[in-house]
Design an enzyme around this catalytic site. Structure first.
Site, PDB file in Angstrom:
ATOM      1  N   GLU A 106     -90.629  42.742  10.115  1.00 52.59           N
ATOM      2  CA  GLU A 106     -91.754  42.437  10.981  1.00 52.59           C
ATOM      3  C   GLU A 106     -91.533  43.116  12.428  1.00 52.59           C
ATOM      4  OE1 GLU A 106     -93.774  38.563  10.405  1.00 52.59           O
ATOM      5  OE2 GLU A 106     -93.289  38.026  12.386  1.00 52.59           O
TER       6      GLU A 106
ATOM      7  N   ARG B 113     -97.553  35.305   8.761  1.00 52.71           N
ATOM      8  CA  ARG B 113     -97.642  36.207   7.559  1.00 52.71           C
ATOM      9  C   ARG B 113     -98.468  35.943   6.584  1.00 52.71           C
ATOM     10  NH1 ARG B 113     -90.877  36.432   7.374  1.00 52.71           N
ATOM     11  NH2 ARG B 113     -90.818  37.817   9.419  1.00 52.71           N
TER      12      ARG B 113
ATOM     13  N   HIS C 258     -94.465  38.406   2.178  1.00 52.98           N
ATOM     14  CA  HIS C 258     -94.242  39.124   3.391  1.00 52.98           C
ATOM     15  C   HIS C 258     -95.381  40.364   3.581  1.00 52.98           C
ATOM     16  CE1 HIS C 258     -92.390  41.467   6.861  1.00 52.98           C
ATOM     17  NE2 HIS C 258     -91.577  40.718   6.875  1.00 52.98           N
TER      18      HIS C 258
ATOM     19  N   LEU D  79     -88.249  45.391   1.840  1.00 54.07           N
ATOM     20  CA  LEU D  79     -88.656  44.958   3.209  1.00 54.07           C
ATOM     21  C   LEU D  79     -88.699  45.846   4.188  1.00 54.07           C
ATOM     22  CD1 LEU D  79     -89.840  42.278   4.713  1.00 54.07           C
ATOM     23  CD2 LEU D  79     -87.259  42.325   5.640  1.00 54.07           C
TER      24      LEU D  79
ATOM     25  N   GLN E 192     -93.470  32.431   0.492  1.00 55.33           N
ATOM     26  CA  GLN E 192     -93.961  33.474   1.563  1.00 55.33           C
ATOM     27  C   GLN E 192     -94.054  35.088   0.838  1.00 55.33           C
ATOM     28  OE1 GLN E 192     -91.775  34.642   5.234  1.00 55.33           O
ATOM     29  NE2 GLN E 192     -93.658  33.314   5.934  1.00 55.33           N
TER      30      GLN E 192
ATOM     31  N   ARG F 244     -93.581  30.294   6.986  1.00 54.03           N
ATOM     32  CA  ARG F 244     -92.609  30.235   8.026  1.00 54.03           C
ATOM     33  C   ARG F 244     -92.596  31.322   8.869  1.00 54.03           C
ATOM     34  NH1 ARG F 244     -87.998  34.001   8.485  1.00 54.03           N
ATOM     35  NH2 ARG F 244     -88.050  34.679   6.244  1.00 54.03           N
TER      36      ARG F 244
ATOM     37  N   HIS G 280     -91.091  37.005  -0.419  1.00 53.67           N
ATOM     38  CA  HIS G 280     -90.132  37.097   0.612  1.00 53.67           C
ATOM     39  C   HIS G 280     -89.136  36.019   0.708  1.00 53.67           C
ATOM     40  CE1 HIS G 280     -88.003  38.837   4.135  1.00 53.67           C
ATOM     41  NE2 HIS G 280     -88.606  37.721   4.987  1.00 53.67           N
TER      42      HIS G 280
ATOM     43  N   PHE H  91     -92.532  38.488  17.774  1.00 54.70           N
ATOM     44  CA  PHE H  91     -92.701  38.394  16.316  1.00 54.70           C
ATOM     45  C   PHE H  91     -93.934  37.438  15.861  1.00 54.70           C
ATOM     46  CE2 PHE H  91     -89.462  38.850  12.758  1.00 54.70           C
ATOM     47  CZ  PHE H  91     -88.907  39.949  13.108  1.00 54.70           C
TER      48      PHE H  91
HETATM   49  C1  LIG Z   1     -84.456  41.550   3.410  1.00 57.74           C
HETATM   50  C2  LIG Z   1     -84.640  40.275   4.131  1.00 57.74           C
HETATM   51  C3  LIG Z   1     -84.807  40.335   5.745  1.00 57.74           C
HETATM   52  C4  LIG Z   1     -84.709  39.222   6.367  1.00 57.74           C
HETATM   53  N1  LIG Z   1     -85.019  39.049   7.727  1.00 57.74           N
HETATM   54  C5  LIG Z   1     -84.970  37.906   8.598  1.00 57.74           C
HETATM   55  C6  LIG Z   1     -85.011  37.801   9.990  1.00 57.74           C
HETATM   56  O1  LIG Z   1     -84.996  38.916  10.338  1.00 57.74           O
HETATM   57  N2  LIG Z   1     -85.159  36.781  10.649  1.00 57.74           N
HETATM   58  C7  LIG Z   1     -84.929  35.740   9.767  1.00 57.74           C
HETATM   59  O2  LIG Z   1     -84.807  34.581  10.615  1.00 57.74           O
HETATM   60  N3  LIG Z   1     -84.878  35.558   8.514  1.00 57.74           N
HETATM   61  C8  LIG Z   1     -84.953  36.931   7.761  1.00 57.74           C
HETATM   62  N4  LIG Z   1     -84.754  36.706   6.363  1.00 57.74           N
HETATM   63  C9  LIG Z   1     -84.632  35.418   5.759  1.00 57.74           C
HETATM   64  C10 LIG Z   1     -83.170  35.067   5.838  1.00 57.74           C
HETATM   65  O3  LIG Z   1     -82.295  36.164   5.896  1.00 57.74           O
HETATM   66  C11 LIG Z   1     -82.523  33.932   4.965  1.00 57.74           C
HETATM   67  O4  LIG Z   1     -83.636  33.204   4.744  1.00 57.74           O
HETATM   68  C12 LIG Z   1     -81.232  33.445   5.165  1.00 57.74           C
HETATM   69  O5  LIG Z   1     -80.467  34.527   5.508  1.00 57.74           O
HETATM   70  C13 LIG Z   1     -80.686  32.610   4.056  1.00 57.74           C
HETATM   71  O6  LIG Z   1     -79.282  32.430   4.449  1.00 57.74           O
HETATM   72  P1  LIG Z   1     -78.589  31.326   3.585  1.00 57.74           P
HETATM   73  O7  LIG Z   1     -77.311  31.025   4.471  1.00 57.74           O
HETATM   74  O8  LIG Z   1     -79.271  30.241   3.338  1.00 57.74           O
HETATM   75  O9  LIG Z   1     -78.215  31.888   2.312  1.00 57.74           O
HETATM   76  P2  LIG Z   1     -77.690  33.399   1.630  1.00 57.74           P
HETATM   77  O10 LIG Z   1     -77.368  34.315   2.929  1.00 57.74           O
HETATM   78  O11 LIG Z   1     -78.564  34.079   0.860  1.00 57.74           O
HETATM   79  O12 LIG Z   1     -76.402  33.244   1.087  1.00 57.74           O
HETATM   80  C14 LIG Z   1     -76.405  32.343  -0.026  1.00 57.74           C
HETATM   81  C15 LIG Z   1     -74.707  32.452  -0.488  1.00 57.74           C
HETATM   82  O13 LIG Z   1     -74.679  31.362  -1.626  1.00 57.74           O
HETATM   83  C16 LIG Z   1     -73.641  32.009  -2.774  1.00 57.74           C
HETATM   84  N5  LIG Z   1     -74.257  31.484  -3.945  1.00 57.74           N
HETATM   85  C17 LIG Z   1     -75.485  31.188  -4.465  1.00 57.74           C
HETATM   86  N6  LIG Z   1     -75.312  30.780  -5.765  1.00 57.74           N
HETATM   87  C18 LIG Z   1     -74.044  30.542  -6.168  1.00 57.74           C
HETATM   88  C19 LIG Z   1     -73.264  30.189  -7.194  1.00 57.74           C
HETATM   89  N7  LIG Z   1     -73.985  29.802  -8.289  1.00 57.74           N
HETATM   90  N8  LIG Z   1     -71.780  29.978  -6.926  1.00 57.74           N
HETATM   91  C20 LIG Z   1     -71.404  30.442  -5.749  1.00 57.74           C
HETATM   92  N9  LIG Z   1     -71.940  30.862  -4.798  1.00 57.74           N
HETATM   93  C21 LIG Z   1     -73.032  31.020  -4.898  1.00 57.74           C
HETATM   94  C22 LIG Z   1     -74.080  33.396  -2.500  1.00 57.74           C
HETATM   95  O14 LIG Z   1     -72.977  34.079  -3.080  1.00 57.74           O
HETATM   96  C23 LIG Z   1     -74.318  33.421  -0.797  1.00 57.74           C
HETATM   97  O15 LIG Z   1     -72.828  33.428  -0.179  1.00 57.74           O
HETATM   98  C24 LIG Z   1     -84.803  37.980   5.626  1.00 57.74           C
HETATM   99  C25 LIG Z   1     -84.662  37.854   4.273  1.00 57.74           C
HETATM  100  C26 LIG Z   1     -84.758  39.054   3.522  1.00 57.74           C
HETATM  101  C27 LIG Z   1     -84.313  38.923   2.059  1.00 57.74           C
END
Ligand SMILES: Cc1cc2nc3c(=O)[nH]c(=O)nc-3n(C[C@H](O)[C@H](O)[C@H](O)COP(=O)(O)OP(=O)(O)OC[C@H]3O[C@@H](n4cnc5c(N)ncnc54)[C@H](O)[C@@H]3O)c2cc1C
Length: 560
Positions: free
Chosen positions: A242, A273, A229, A239, A227, A372, A337, A114
């Site tokens: 990577e 990135r 991407h 997306l 960021q 990141r 991203h 990566f």
């Molecule tokens: C397309 C894509 C691909 C990616 N690929 C990678 C990768 O391969 N490797 C890597 O390390 N990172 C990757 N990332 C980044 C990574 O996936 C995210 O940063 C990470 O998964 C975020 O996790 P989280 O638990 O913080 O939030 P999220 O998974 O976004 O979860 C947020 C939660 O909060 C809840 N929520 C939000 N607001 C409220 C509210 N007002 N009331 C109640 N609930 C609420 C939602 O329902 C959800 O359950 C990627 C991101 C994207 C967009």
């Protein structure tokens, strides 16, 4: 009124990893999520999760240094050390819980390269890593007795004497408003991608938790660090992981040249990135792009390999552009991203508000700094999700009594009703789009004083129009129109913090590249920006700065 020991807002990877820790320790834990847990944005993560495993000849210091260099030396080095040291156990633990990681010919867990890292240390499940992790954590937490408020939307934090005591939440299914009290609350609400348009993030990524914490008094840190991407699919902004470049894909300009030779001769397509996105944008701006894109070429990898290791990318490319990656290069361009900034926390996820923790993309423990590395976010969610729960468990031992007041419920109920009662006014979608398009213009791959000021003046206009948005659907059941209105209010707070961060930082560092101040300035700006919501100030914004923790890696010029 509902009540629990620990309430986690968000059921993505950070929220669910925190949840597992809480229920494993026999506590009464609940998560509240505005969508079904496995529809959280974590589900969309494709490429993988980093870990330096010693039995591969890797070490935590190598991973830490790559992360710190990737961050353009803005990450706090003590936080990075924690993440790198705990990474191996975190990934092995996920495997033991049931994640079926892709394995190599030797039967060992497979790795792929990566960006920004000399060693291939990214563990993955095909191109559906996030989905695989999320399903396993959800199943494990349910098995251990987690309570889930699914499709409930948090509108407000309950604060008493400066302490967080729970939330007010709206049950989307029937329009009822409730309080959920807790001795500790963990914010795990993910990113705010949709403050920009386009973005790779899901439509639900509206920065709700960042705004809730900000309004309750917690500072947001380094919010200017957005960021872009390097490989989002032309026309759609979807997306393309990577992982494609990790597996060997090239980036080509309109002349068929691998242009990264000029910008990052050592790392080529796998530079950080921010570096790759700027290189692409330079090629496009100087007329060597094709319709505002550059080309991602995977043909030399062969059909079998593409389908086996990058099947999901092939699917997206075929479905949305009708391009078969094994036959033709795919047009891509940089796209918004990820948010490096977030709610400031300590190494244990504690925010400056007692009773409130934060983890995952909404938090800023400061492991990503100004940029990141790919596959470090999934790692961040599980390491700091667990740590925040561990420390919340300690904290609640000294919390005796919770609040019984239902005052917040009454106030929120009135507020929501007043939004529903508004006469026909501004259209929510138009206003949201107006803000988001202007955020991309002002705070894009490149930015300068003028572009940031333009974004600010547009935001003032958006803020004036915000109280006039109207909700056309007045019903109680699944009133998503009302949810969009509430989300837009949250997004506007996010935009405000991002713009103020960007205006404040008078240098270029990582993703924050100011064409009017192109140099990194360690003398004056090796520090974090903090944005507070402060009603005593003009525009309700107060800016502070905080030092960066440097332990053993002195900042040097960053070359790839
Ligand atoms: C397309 C894509 C691909 C990616 N690929 C990678 C990768 O391969 N490797 C890597 O390390 N990172 C990757 N990332 C980044 C990574 O996936 C995210 O940063 C990470 O998964 C975020 O996790 P989280 O638990 O913080 O939030 P999220 O998974 O976004 O979860 C947020 C939660 O909060 C809840 N929520 C939000 N607001 C409220 C509210 N007002 N009331 C109640 N609930 C609420 C939602 O329902 C959800 O359950 C990627 C991101 C994207 C967009």
């Amino acid at each position: 009124m509902y009540e629990h020991d620990i309430l986690i807002i968000g059921a993505g990877l950070a929220g669910l990893r925190a949840a597992v820790e809480g229920v494993k320790n026999g506590l009464d834990v609940a998560v509240v999520s505005k969508v079904h847990p496995v529809r959280s944005h974590s589900n969309a993560a494709q490429g993988g999760i980093n870990a330096p495993l010693t039995d591969r000849g890797d070490d935590w210091e190598g991973h830490a240094y790559d992360t710190i260099k990737g961050s353009d030396f803005l990450a706090d080095q003590d936080a990075v050390e924690v993440m790198s040291r705990e990474a191996g156990d975190a990934v092995i633990e996920l495997e033991r819980m049931g994640v079926i990681f892709t394995r190599g010919e030797d039967g060992k867990l497979g790795t792929r390269a990566f960006g920004g890292q000399k060693v291939a240390r990214t563990f993955f499940v095909g191109a559906i890593t996030g989905s695989a992790l999320l399903h396993v954590l959800f199943e494990q937490s349910l098995k251990l007795g987690l309570n889930v408020y699914e499709e409930w939307f948090v509108t407000k934090l309950i604060m008493e004497d400066g302490i967080c005591k729970g939330v007010v939440a709206y049950d989307i299914k029937n329009g009822e408003l409730h309080t959920i009290k807790a001795k500790a609350v963990i914010m795990a609400t993910g990113g705010n991608g949709r403050v920009f348009e386009p973005s790779t993030q899901a439509l639900i990524c509206t920065g709700d938790g960042l705004s809730l914490a900000y309004k309750a008094g917690a500072p947001l840190m380094d919010m200017e660090m957005i960021q872009y991407h390097p490989t989002t699919l032309a026309r759609t902004g979807i997306l393309l992981s990577e992982a494609a470049r990790g597996e060997g894909a090239y980036l080509l300009n309109s002349k068929g040249e691998r242009f990264m030779e000029k910008y990052a001769p050592d790392y080529m397509e796998l530079a950080s990135r921010d570096v790759v996105s700027r290189s692409e944008q330079t090629e496009i701006d100087e007329g060597r792009g094709i319709d505002g894109n550059v080309m991602l070429d995977l043909r030399h990898l062969g059909r079998d390999y593409i389908e086996k290791r990058l099947g999901y990318l092939q699917e997206v490319s075929l479905e949305f552009l009708g391009i078969d990656m094994a036959e033709e290069p795919v047009p891509v361009r940089p796209g918004m991203h990820y948010l490096m900034g977030g709610i400031k926390t300590d190494l244990n996820g504690a925010t400056q508000i007692p009773g409130l923790y934060a983890a995952g993309e909404c938090a800023n423990v400061s492991v990503h700094g100004a940029n990141r590395l790919g596959a470090n976010s999934l790692l961040d969610t599980v390491v700091f999700g667990r740590r925040s729960a561990e420390h919340a468990i300690e904290y609640i031992k000294s919390v005796k009594q919770n609040s019984n007041s239902e005052n917040d419920l009454k106030l929120e109920s009135k507020r929501l009703q007043s939004i529903l009662d508004r006469p026909k006014g501004e259209n929510i979608a138009n206003l949201r789009n107006d803000m988001a398009v202007n955020m991309t213009k002002g705070i894009g791959v490149w930015r300068d004083q003028k572009s940031i000021e333009n974004a600010l003046s547009n935001l003032h206009d958006v803020k004036n129009r915000l109280p006039k948005i109207s909700v056309e659907h007045k019903g109680k059941f699944f009133n998503t129109n009302l949810i969009f209105a509430l989300e837009l209010e949250f997004m506007v707070d996010n935009a405000e913090a991002i713009i103020h961060g960007a205006i404040t930082r008078k240098e270029s560092r990582g993703a924050h590249y100011r064409t009017d101040m192109p140099e990194r300035d360690d003398k004056n700006w090796l520090k974090h920006t903090l944005v507070y919501h402060d009603t005593n100030r003009e525009n309700n914004v107060r800016i502070e700065t905080a030092p960066v923790t440097i332990t053993k890696w002195e900042p040097v010029k960053r070359v790839y």
